[in-house]
Design a protein around this motif. Structure first.
Motif, mmCIF file in Angstrom:
data_model
loop_
_atom_site.group_PDB
_atom_site.id
_atom_site.type_symbol
_atom_site.label_atom_id
_atom_site.label_comp_id
_atom_site.label_asym_id
_atom_site.label_seq_id
_atom_site.Cartn_x
_atom_site.Cartn_y
_atom_site.Cartn_z
ATOM 1 N N VAL A 27 99.800 27.877 132.452
ATOM 2 C CA VAL A 27 100.748 28.979 132.584
ATOM 3 C C VAL A 27 101.824 28.925 131.501
ATOM 4 O O VAL A 27 102.219 29.934 130.961
ATOM 5 N N ASN A 68 103.902 26.702 128.058
ATOM 6 C CA ASN A 68 103.580 26.398 126.667
ATOM 7 C C ASN A 68 103.665 24.909 126.350
ATOM 8 O O ASN A 68 104.058 24.545 125.247
ATOM 9 N N VAL A 86 107.286 31.236 139.167
ATOM 10 C CA VAL A 86 107.699 29.880 138.823
ATOM 11 C C VAL A 86 109.204 29.696 138.984
ATOM 12 O O VAL A 86 109.675 28.676 139.474
ATOM 13 N N PRO A 95 108.075 20.143 146.648
ATOM 14 C CA PRO A 95 107.686 20.523 145.274
ATOM 15 C C PRO A 95 106.185 20.723 145.133
ATOM 16 O O PRO A 95 105.746 21.623 144.396
ATOM 17 N N ALA A 133 104.562 24.226 143.964
ATOM 18 C CA ALA A 133 103.678 24.303 142.798
ATOM 19 C C ALA A 133 102.365 24.972 143.173
ATOM 20 O O ALA A 133 101.848 25.824 142.432
ATOM 21 N N LEU A 134 101.837 24.623 144.352
ATOM 22 C CA LEU A 134 100.603 25.258 144.804
ATOM 23 C C LEU A 134 100.810 26.752 145.016
ATOM 24 O O LEU A 134 99.968 27.568 144.637
ATOM 25 N N SER A 147 102.949 28.736 143.511
ATOM 26 C CA SER A 147 103.025 29.433 142.227
ATOM 27 C C SER A 147 101.657 29.528 141.571
ATOM 28 O O SER A 147 101.285 30.585 141.047
ATOM 29 N N ALA A 148 100.906 28.422 141.603
ATOM 30 C CA ALA A 148 99.598 28.427 140.940
ATOM 31 C C ALA A 148 98.665 29.440 141.599
ATOM 32 O O ALA A 148 97.995 30.232 140.918
ATOM 33 N N MET A 166 101.506 35.172 128.998
ATOM 34 C CA MET A 166 102.114 34.231 129.932
ATOM 35 C C MET A 166 102.496 32.941 129.217
ATOM 36 O O MET A 166 103.617 32.458 129.297
ATOM 37 N N GLN A 167 101.533 32.394 128.470
ATOM 38 C CA GLN A 167 101.802 31.125 127.794
ATOM 39 C C GLN A 167 102.868 31.272 126.724
ATOM 40 O O GLN A 167 103.614 30.332 126.446
ATOM 41 N N ASN A 176 105.503 33.159 126.828
ATOM 42 C CA ASN A 176 106.850 33.434 127.331
ATOM 43 C C ASN A 176 107.338 32.511 128.442
ATOM 44 O O ASN A 176 108.491 32.582 128.824
ATOM 45 N N VAL A 177 106.461 31.684 128.996
ATOM 46 C CA VAL A 177 106.898 30.748 130.029
ATOM 47 C C VAL A 177 107.082 29.390 129.377
ATOM 48 O O VAL A 177 106.177 28.892 128.710
ATOM 49 N N ASP A 178 108.281 28.826 129.533
ATOM 50 C CA ASP A 178 108.575 27.551 128.907
ATOM 51 C C ASP A 178 108.441 26.419 129.926
ATOM 52 O O ASP A 178 108.847 26.562 131.074
ATOM 53 N N VAL A 179 107.863 25.290 129.491
ATOM 54 C CA VAL A 179 107.649 24.184 130.441
ATOM 55 C C VAL A 179 108.960 23.678 131.000
ATOM 56 O O VAL A 179 109.082 23.437 132.201
ATOM 57 N N PHE A 180 109.950 23.489 130.109
ATOM 58 C CA PHE A 180 111.190 22.871 130.577
ATOM 59 C C PHE A 180 112.135 23.900 131.186
ATOM 60 O O PHE A 180 112.669 23.692 132.276
ATOM 61 N N VAL A 218 109.270 26.018 134.222
ATOM 62 C CA VAL A 218 108.501 25.239 135.194
ATOM 63 C C VAL A 218 109.332 24.079 135.738
ATOM 64 O O VAL A 218 109.439 23.885 136.955
ATOM 65 N N VAL A 245 110.699 23.267 139.576
ATOM 66 C CA VAL A 245 110.429 22.043 140.334
ATOM 67 C C VAL A 245 111.743 21.437 140.832
ATOM 68 O O VAL A 245 111.836 20.990 141.985
#
Lengths: 152, 259
Positions: A28, A30, B94, B154, B158-159, B161-162, B187-188, B190-194, B197, B201
């Motif tokens: 989902v 990056n 998310v 958490p 996470a489940l 959202s997924a 999606m990839q 524009n969505v940032d891990v830190f 996501v 969490v």
């Protein structure tokens, strides 16, 4: 409800949950863009970067070869200093490569496009690009057009 | 004068509960240390709190994602940017809906059960008899439930959202005909891990702590009667919902306000 069954389902639950976190991180978002391949950095000075943001793509003939890693204002040159991180496999760019800021689509995100020059020597870590072309600001363009129209 | 006295009594009651709640949290946190030596205790609770909430979380996540797919598409298609559907679905899930809706469902599904169980243990004097046998109810009963709640929130979020992202994909790509590649690529991009996501969490961890704290404390602080247990169960759901929504506002302001 035996202890064995409880422990199996709890293990399954935890594995599923952690799996979902991984899906969110890898599929989902990056995460794959961070770290991984090491690259080298070159700097480019622009008189106007428009709406360029950090992590914007750097492309070579449309192919993504790196990303914008840092943007700051240089108070001595009165220009914006953009740091580009290029992946190490693209180590063949000539010293006189030109960097331009373009917009993807009419209102899309802005990116840095590189155009290779003709020199023999190649760019190395920490080099500064000599030729740059700033972002096109729509208002400026319209203003110039208006001036041209009124002159006729 | 009697009205003033009533107000004063009510306020002192609130303060007393607040103080008891924090002392309770402190004693439970202290009891978490020895708990680590006996994982059997909290694995059992993880089953009743986490595994048994799985079904409602997965089904709700799927439907929320599918509704987001429809609503997002209807809005975006007017602007000719239906490809951004993936971003809309993933970011709403998310950042907000995953943690918040999971916490609300958790309060209804697991929090109320925790309160009723502990409250009934208190009403039937099981907790007192444990103390008589020199078994610390904090270590034996409360801390395992508390830990299981914090751990499962958490994972459940996470489940949620997924599964929601998959639901949005089903509707957006399967029914409405958005391009599958654009759905994932946008999606990839524009969505940032830190920023997105990880902040989600952190939110769900905070909600897990608050929701389980309220549930376990309400159970422990119950008036030991049938009516008391019923009131405590209601209070758990109401207070958790209010606390989660208020905290969400504050956390969102802290995390995304500066962006």
């Amino acid at each position: 409800m035996t202890t064995r069954w409880i422990e199996i389902t709890v293990g399954l639950f935890v594995a599923l949950g952690i799996g979902a976190l991984f899906v969110l991180a890898l599929k989902v978002s990056n995460l794959s863009e961070y770290g991984g391949e090491e690259g080298y950095q070159v700097h480019a000075y622009f008189s106007n970067i428009g709406g360029l943001k950090e992590r914007a793509p750097v492309t070579l003939a449309g192919v993504r070869v790196g990303r914008v890693s840092d943007i700051r204002y240089d108070p001595e040159r009165f220009q914006a200093r953009v740091t580009l991180t290029l992946s190490a496999q693209h180590d063949y760019l000539p010293k006189d490569t030109q960097a331009s800021i373009y917009t993807a689509g009419l209102l899309g995100e802005q990116y840095v496009a590189l155009e290779p020059g003709a020199e023999e020597a190649v760019l190395e870590d920490g080099d500064t690009l000599l030729f740059t072309q700033s972002a096109v600001v729509l208002e400026e363009l319209i203003g110039r057009l208006m001036v041209n129209l009124t002159q006729d | 004068m009697t009205a003033l006295q009533a107000l004063g009594r009510w306020w002192l009651g609130v303060l007393g509960r607040l103080g008891r709640g924090h002392l309770f949290l402190l004693r439970t946190l202290v009891a978490l240390g020895p708990l680590m030596l006996r994982p059997r205790l909290w694995i059992r609770e993880l089953y009743s709190v986490g595994v048994r909430s799985l079904l409602i979380i997965l089904v709700s996540g799927l439907f929320v994602g599918m509704v987001l797919g429809y609503q997002g598409y209807i809005t975006l298609v007017d602007f000719g940017s239906a490809e951004a559907l993936g971003t809309v679905v993933a970011l709403s899930l998310v950042r907000e809906l995953g943690p918040v809706v999971t916490a609300l469902l958790f309060a209804g599904r697991a929090g109320s059960a925790l309160t009723a169980e502990i409250g009934l243990m208190k009403a039937t004097e099981q907790l007192s008899s444990m103390e008589m046998m020199a078994v610390d109810p904090y270590r034996r009963v409360l801390a395992p439930r508390f830990f299981a709640g914090i751990l499962s929130m958490p994972l459940l979020a996470a489940l949620f959202s997924a599964v929601g992202v998959a639901g949005g994909y089903l509707v957006g790509v399967g029914v409405l005909g958005v391009d599958a590649g654009a759905y994932w690529a946008q999606m990839q991009a524009n969505v940032d891990v830190f920023d997105d996501v990880l902040n989600g969490v952190i939110k769900s961890l905070v909600f897990g702590l608050v929701a389980t704290w309220i549930a376990v404390f309400e159970g422990y602080d119950t008036e030991p009667t049938a009516e008391g247990v019923s009131r405590a169960t209601t209070r758990t759901v109401v207070h958790t919902a209010l606390a989660v929504l208020a905290l969400d506002f504050i956390l969102t302001g802290l995390m995304f306000g500066a962006l």
